[in-house]
Motif scaffolding. Structure first.
Motif, PDB file in Angstrom:
ATOM      1  N   LYS A  21      59.593  24.322  23.426  1.00 23.00           N
ATOM      2  CA  LYS A  21      59.224  23.728  22.129  1.00 23.00           C
ATOM      3  C   LYS A  21      60.018  22.455  21.860  1.00 23.00           C
ATOM      4  O   LYS A  21      59.492  21.492  21.303  1.00 23.00           O
ATOM      5  CB  LYS A  21      59.412  24.742  21.017  1.00 23.00           C
ATOM      6  CG  LYS A  21      58.392  25.856  21.091  1.00 23.00           C
ATOM      7  CD  LYS A  21      58.556  26.862  19.976  1.00 23.00           C
ATOM      8  CE  LYS A  21      57.618  28.004  20.176  1.00 23.00           C
ATOM      9  NZ  LYS A  21      56.473  27.987  19.333  1.00 23.00           N
ATOM     10  N   GLU A  22      61.281  22.454  22.256  1.00 27.48           N
ATOM     11  CA  GLU A  22      62.117  21.251  22.116  1.00 27.48           C
ATOM     12  C   GLU A  22      61.521  20.097  22.928  1.00 27.48           C
ATOM     13  O   GLU A  22      61.404  18.974  22.430  1.00 27.48           O
ATOM     14  CB  GLU A  22      63.530  21.570  22.605  1.00 27.48           C
ATOM     15  CG  GLU A  22      64.453  20.391  22.715  1.00 27.48           C
ATOM     16  CD  GLU A  22      65.755  20.767  23.413  1.00 27.48           C
ATOM     17  OE1 GLU A  22      66.248  19.931  24.199  1.00 27.48           O
ATOM     18  OE2 GLU A  22      66.274  21.880  23.209  1.00 27.48           O
ATOM     19  N   GLU A  24      58.452  19.745  23.902  1.00 31.82           N
ATOM     20  CA  GLU A  24      57.147  19.369  23.341  1.00 31.82           C
ATOM     21  C   GLU A  24      57.291  18.335  22.227  1.00 31.82           C
ATOM     22  O   GLU A  24      56.349  17.575  21.968  1.00 31.82           O
ATOM     23  CB  GLU A  24      56.420  20.598  22.801  1.00 31.82           C
ATOM     24  CG  GLU A  24      55.854  21.494  23.862  1.00 31.82           C
ATOM     25  CD  GLU A  24      55.223  22.755  23.305  1.00 31.82           C
ATOM     26  OE1 GLU A  24      54.317  23.268  23.953  1.00 31.82           O
ATOM     27  OE2 GLU A  24      55.642  23.235  22.224  1.00 31.82           O
ATOM     28  N   GLN A  25      58.429  18.289  21.582  1.00 31.08           N
ATOM     29  CA  GLN A  25      58.659  17.340  20.494  1.00 31.08           C
ATOM     30  C   GLN A  25      58.837  15.913  20.998  1.00 31.08           C
ATOM     31  O   GLN A  25      58.724  14.958  20.233  1.00 31.08           O
ATOM     32  CB  GLN A  25      59.888  17.752  19.673  1.00 31.08           C
ATOM     33  CG  GLN A  25      59.755  19.109  19.011  1.00 31.08           C
ATOM     34  CD  GLN A  25      58.546  19.193  18.109  1.00 31.08           C
ATOM     35  OE1 GLN A  25      58.312  18.342  17.267  1.00 31.08           O
ATOM     36  NE2 GLN A  25      57.745  20.232  18.299  1.00 31.08           N
ATOM     37  N   ASN A  26      59.119  15.773  22.287  1.00 34.22           N
ATOM     38  CA  ASN A  26      59.322  14.458  22.881  1.00 34.22           C
ATOM     39  C   ASN A  26      57.963  13.896  23.294  1.00 34.22           C
ATOM     40  O   ASN A  26      57.331  14.389  24.226  1.00 34.22           O
ATOM     41  CB  ASN A  26      60.252  14.584  24.089  1.00 34.22           C
ATOM     42  CG  ASN A  26      60.616  13.248  24.687  1.00 34.22           C
ATOM     43  OD1 ASN A  26      59.881  12.275  24.578  1.00 34.22           O
ATOM     44  ND2 ASN A  26      61.761  13.199  25.343  1.00 34.22           N
ATOM     45  N   ILE A  27      57.525  12.843  22.619  1.00 32.97           N
ATOM     46  CA  ILE A  27      56.191  12.284  22.884  1.00 32.97           C
ATOM     47  C   ILE A  27      56.098  11.619  24.258  1.00 32.97           C
ATOM     48  O   ILE A  27      55.004  11.296  24.709  1.00 32.97           O
ATOM     49  CB  ILE A  27      55.762  11.297  21.781  1.00 32.97           C
ATOM     50  CG1 ILE A  27      56.720  10.108  21.704  1.00 32.97           C
ATOM     51  CG2 ILE A  27      55.623  11.998  20.443  1.00 32.97           C
ATOM     52  CD1 ILE A  27      56.237   8.981  20.826  1.00 32.97           C
ATOM     53  N   ARG A  65      67.861  22.970  31.155  1.00 33.44           N
ATOM     54  CA  ARG A  65      67.644  21.762  30.348  1.00 33.44           C
ATOM     55  C   ARG A  65      68.250  20.543  31.053  1.00 33.44           C
ATOM     56  O   ARG A  65      67.588  19.510  31.219  1.00 33.44           O
ATOM     57  CB  ARG A  65      68.265  21.923  28.960  1.00 33.44           C
ATOM     58  CG  ARG A  65      68.127  20.685  28.082  1.00 33.44           C
ATOM     59  CD  ARG A  65      68.835  20.842  26.742  1.00 33.44           C
ATOM     60  NE  ARG A  65      68.155  21.829  25.915  1.00 33.44           N
ATOM     61  CZ  ARG A  65      68.618  23.058  25.662  1.00 33.44           C
ATOM     62  NH1 ARG A  65      69.766  23.471  26.180  1.00 33.44           N
ATOM     63  NH2 ARG A  65      67.941  23.879  24.897  1.00 33.44           N
TER      64      ARG A  65
END
Length: 79
Positions: A21-22, A24-27, A65
């Motif tokens: 989810k983290e 996914e926040q990065n476009i 990560r």
């Protein structure tokens, strides 16, 4: 070309799900969840993802990560 990060639904523990989810926040990243990525031996032992088709693992989610971002950086250097 944006990096493609793929996760196996069978490997999505709470901490790996939070990482997904983290990311996914990065476009600048494409993040996809699949039912199975066919890496069952790795999936049973480590948190992992595919980064542009390459297996990236970690002993825990923090190492995963770091290794995902390292793989992305190495990819950017090649292009």
């Amino acid at each position: 070309m944006r990096p493609l990060i793929e996760f196996c639904v069978n490997n999505l523990t709470d901490d790996v799900l939070a990482l997904m989810k983290e990311l996914e926040q990065n476009i600048d990243l494409d993040v996809i969840e699949y039912g199975c990525l066919g890496n069952c031996g790795i999936c049973a032992e480590f948190p992992y993802a595919l980064v542009n088709g390459d297996v990236v693992t970690g002993k825990d989610v923090d190492e995963l990560r770091k290794n995902i971002y390292r793989a992305i950086e190495e990819m950017e250097v090649r292009f």
